[in-house]
Motif scaffolding. Structure first.
Motif, short mmCIF file in Angstrom:
data_model
loop_
_atom_site.label_atom_id
_atom_site.label_comp_id
_atom_site.label_asym_id
_atom_site.label_seq_id
_atom_site.Cartn_x
_atom_site.Cartn_y
_atom_site.Cartn_z
N ALA A 160 4.48 8.61 2.48
CA ALA A 160 3.27 9.42 2.40
C ALA A 160 3.15 10.12 1.05
N GLN A 161 4.25 10.67 0.56
CA GLN A 161 4.23 11.35 -0.73
C GLN A 161 3.95 10.37 -1.86
N ALA A 162 4.53 9.18 -1.78
CA ALA A 162 4.29 8.18 -2.82
C ALA A 162 2.82 7.78 -2.86
N ILE A 163 2.21 7.65 -1.69
CA ILE A 163 0.80 7.27 -1.61
C ILE A 163 -0.09 8.38 -2.13
N LEU A 164 0.21 9.61 -1.74
CA LEU A 164 -0.62 10.74 -2.16
C LEU A 164 -0.60 10.95 -3.67
N HIS A 165 0.52 10.65 -4.30
CA HIS A 165 0.65 10.89 -5.73
C HIS A 165 0.39 9.64 -6.57
N ASP A 166 -0.10 8.60 -5.95
CA ASP A 166 -0.40 7.37 -6.67
C ASP A 166 -1.75 7.50 -7.37
N THR A 167 -1.76 7.42 -8.68
CA THR A 167 -3.00 7.59 -9.45
C THR A 167 -3.57 6.27 -9.94
N ARG A 168 -2.93 5.16 -9.59
CA ARG A 168 -3.41 3.87 -10.07
C ARG A 168 -4.57 3.35 -9.24
N SER A 169 -5.20 2.30 -9.72
CA SER A 169 -6.32 1.71 -8.99
C SER A 169 -5.84 1.13 -7.68
N ARG A 170 -6.70 1.13 -6.68
CA ARG A 170 -6.34 0.64 -5.35
C ARG A 170 -6.66 -0.85 -5.26
N ASP A 171 -5.67 -1.66 -5.54
CA ASP A 171 -5.87 -3.10 -5.51
C ASP A 171 -5.77 -3.64 -4.08
N SER A 172 -6.48 -4.71 -3.81
CA SER A 172 -6.49 -5.30 -2.47
C SER A 172 -5.19 -6.02 -2.16
N LEU A 173 -4.56 -6.60 -3.18
CA LEU A 173 -3.35 -7.39 -2.98
C LEU A 173 -2.19 -6.76 -3.73
N PRO A 174 -0.96 -6.97 -3.27
CA PRO A 174 0.20 -6.35 -3.93
C PRO A 174 0.37 -6.83 -5.35
N PRO A 175 0.99 -5.99 -6.18
CA PRO A 175 1.22 -6.36 -7.58
C PRO A 175 2.25 -7.47 -7.68
N SER A 176 2.26 -8.13 -8.81
CA SER A 176 3.24 -9.19 -9.04
C SER A 176 4.62 -8.57 -9.23
N PHE A 177 5.58 -9.03 -8.44
CA PHE A 177 6.96 -8.58 -8.61
C PHE A 177 7.87 -9.67 -8.07
N ALA A 178 9.16 -9.52 -8.31
CA ALA A 178 10.10 -10.59 -7.95
C ALA A 178 11.05 -10.11 -6.85
N PRO A 179 10.70 -10.29 -5.58
CA PRO A 179 11.61 -9.91 -4.50
C PRO A 179 12.81 -10.84 -4.46
N SER A 180 13.91 -10.37 -3.89
CA SER A 180 15.08 -11.23 -3.78
C SER A 180 14.82 -12.33 -2.77
N SER A 181 15.64 -13.36 -2.81
CA SER A 181 15.44 -14.50 -1.92
C SER A 181 15.63 -14.14 -0.45
N LEU A 182 16.36 -13.06 -0.18
CA LEU A 182 16.60 -12.65 1.20
C LEU A 182 15.61 -11.59 1.68
N ALA A 183 14.72 -11.16 0.80
CA ALA A 183 13.76 -10.12 1.16
C ALA A 183 12.69 -10.65 2.11
N GLU A 184 12.12 -9.74 2.88
CA GLU A 184 10.97 -10.05 3.72
C GLU A 184 9.80 -9.19 3.26
N ILE A 185 8.60 -9.73 3.37
CA ILE A 185 7.41 -9.05 2.87
C ILE A 185 6.34 -9.06 3.96
N VAL A 186 5.71 -7.90 4.17
CA VAL A 186 4.60 -7.80 5.10
C VAL A 186 3.41 -7.22 4.34
N VAL A 187 2.31 -7.96 4.31
CA VAL A 187 1.10 -7.51 3.62
C VAL A 187 0.02 -7.28 4.67
N LEU A 188 -0.47 -6.04 4.76
CA LEU A 188 -1.55 -5.68 5.68
C LEU A 188 -2.80 -5.44 4.86
N SER A 189 -3.81 -6.29 5.04
CA SER A 189 -5.02 -6.23 4.23
C SER A 189 -6.16 -6.85 5.03
#
Length: 312
Positions: A160-189
């Motif tokens: 909640a604190q991270a979201i409240l203090h986020d000053t960047r534009s609200r993009d519809s899709l997650p930013p480009s990043f490199a998750p590890s091969s064992l990571a799991e990702i959930v995108v709600l949009s």
């Protein structure tokens, strides 16, 4: 000068709008956090988390000895109290990272008349509740580009604190990043983005071998198109508008376009062995939470959930 005062520049308007939206979000977050905790607690009563047998130090459970196993696996003290042989299993402790992305773009603020939650509220509630469950199960949870993975018990407050203090534009899709091969990702949009952008997002997130789930969160009106008569439709992110003289005549084409768009998303996720599901805000929040948690525990569990109607 008077004209300039009466017509604020675009930056001033943007600041005013952002200020209003941030105050609205700040006011609603406590309710969303409480709702998320309530739902997570209710769901927890029917789950045993993600705990499973494996290498570790903490006792998990006893199970029946299976013929053919090494005799040294038998827990003789426990077996002495029964007519059966038992094996003492330890809890698997290899926690990994789960990345959660709630779409907070302008289109997610939509809520039709009578809807309990906007799409944004529902996405945040599910994100918070899922994070609570995962951390309770020993996992690390983060938000791409916004919050580093953590297993802290106060994960909801941190999000909640991270979201409240986020000053960047609200993009519809997650930013480009490199998750590890064992990571799991959930995108709600709401995933009304062009299929090309969705395809590009999936290619980036899956390039390392990470597995994920896309959940399309929609309002009931977006699902059924209940409009009639003269209606002006405004695109919240692009700013465009179009007026229908008899909106009801658009319904069939609209439904067909939505179905085609979803089919395209399914094709793209299917190529990568990712999952795609839809969730209407008129449905139970706990239902979606159970579906996602099952997916974290077992891919087969997700497939069963999809066949039961969650992956429409």
């Amino acid at each position: 000068m008077a004209q300039a005062t009466e017509q604020p520049n675009k930056e001033t308007l943007a600041v005013r709008r952002a200020d209003g939206e941030s105050r609205t979000l700040a006011a609603s977050l406590p309710r969303l956090m409480l709702e998320a905790r309530r739902i997570a607690n209710n769901v927890t009563h029917g789950l045993h988390g993600r705990r499973r047998a494996g290498a570790g130090e903490n006792f998990w459970q006893y199970r029946r000895f299976v013929s053919g196993e090494p005799a040294q696996n038998v827990d003789w003290r426990r077996s002495a109290r029964d007519d059966h042989l038992y094996v003492r299993e330890l809890e698997w402790e290899a926690a990994h990272t789960v990345w959660l992305w709630p779409d907070r773009s302008a289109s997610m603020a939509y809520a039709s008349k009578g809807a309990r939650d906007s799409k944004l509220e529902r996405a945040l509630i599910v994100t918070f509740a899922l994070a609570e469950l995962l951390v309770a199960g020993g996992e690390r949870v983060g938000i791409p580009g916004l919050m580093n993975p953590t297993s802290n018990n106060n994960v909801i407050d941190r999000m909640a604190q991270a979201i409240l203090h986020d000053t960047r534009s609200r993009d519809s899709l997650p930013p480009s990043f490199a998750p590890s091969s064992l990571a799991e990702i959930v995108v709600l949009s709401d995933f009304w983005s062009p299929i090309g952008e969705i395809r590009q997002m999936l290619a980036g997130l899956s390039s390392s071998g990470a597995h994920g789930t896309l959940v399309q969160v929609v309002d009931p009106a977006e699902e059924s198109f209940p409009f009639s008569g003269r209606v002006e439709f405004v695109e919240p992110e692009g700013g465009g508008a179009i007026t229908a003289g008899r909106a009801e005549t658009w319904a069939a084409d609209y439904v067909a376009l939505v179905a085609a768009h979803r089919d395209q998303i399914r094709i793209e996720t299917g190529k990568l062995d990712w999952l795609f599901s839809t969730h209407t805000t008129s449905r139970s929040t706990a239902e979606l939470l159970l579906f996602l948690h099952a997916g974290m525990t077992s891919a087969k569990g997700v497939e069963r959930g999809a066949k039961a109607g969650l992956g429409a």
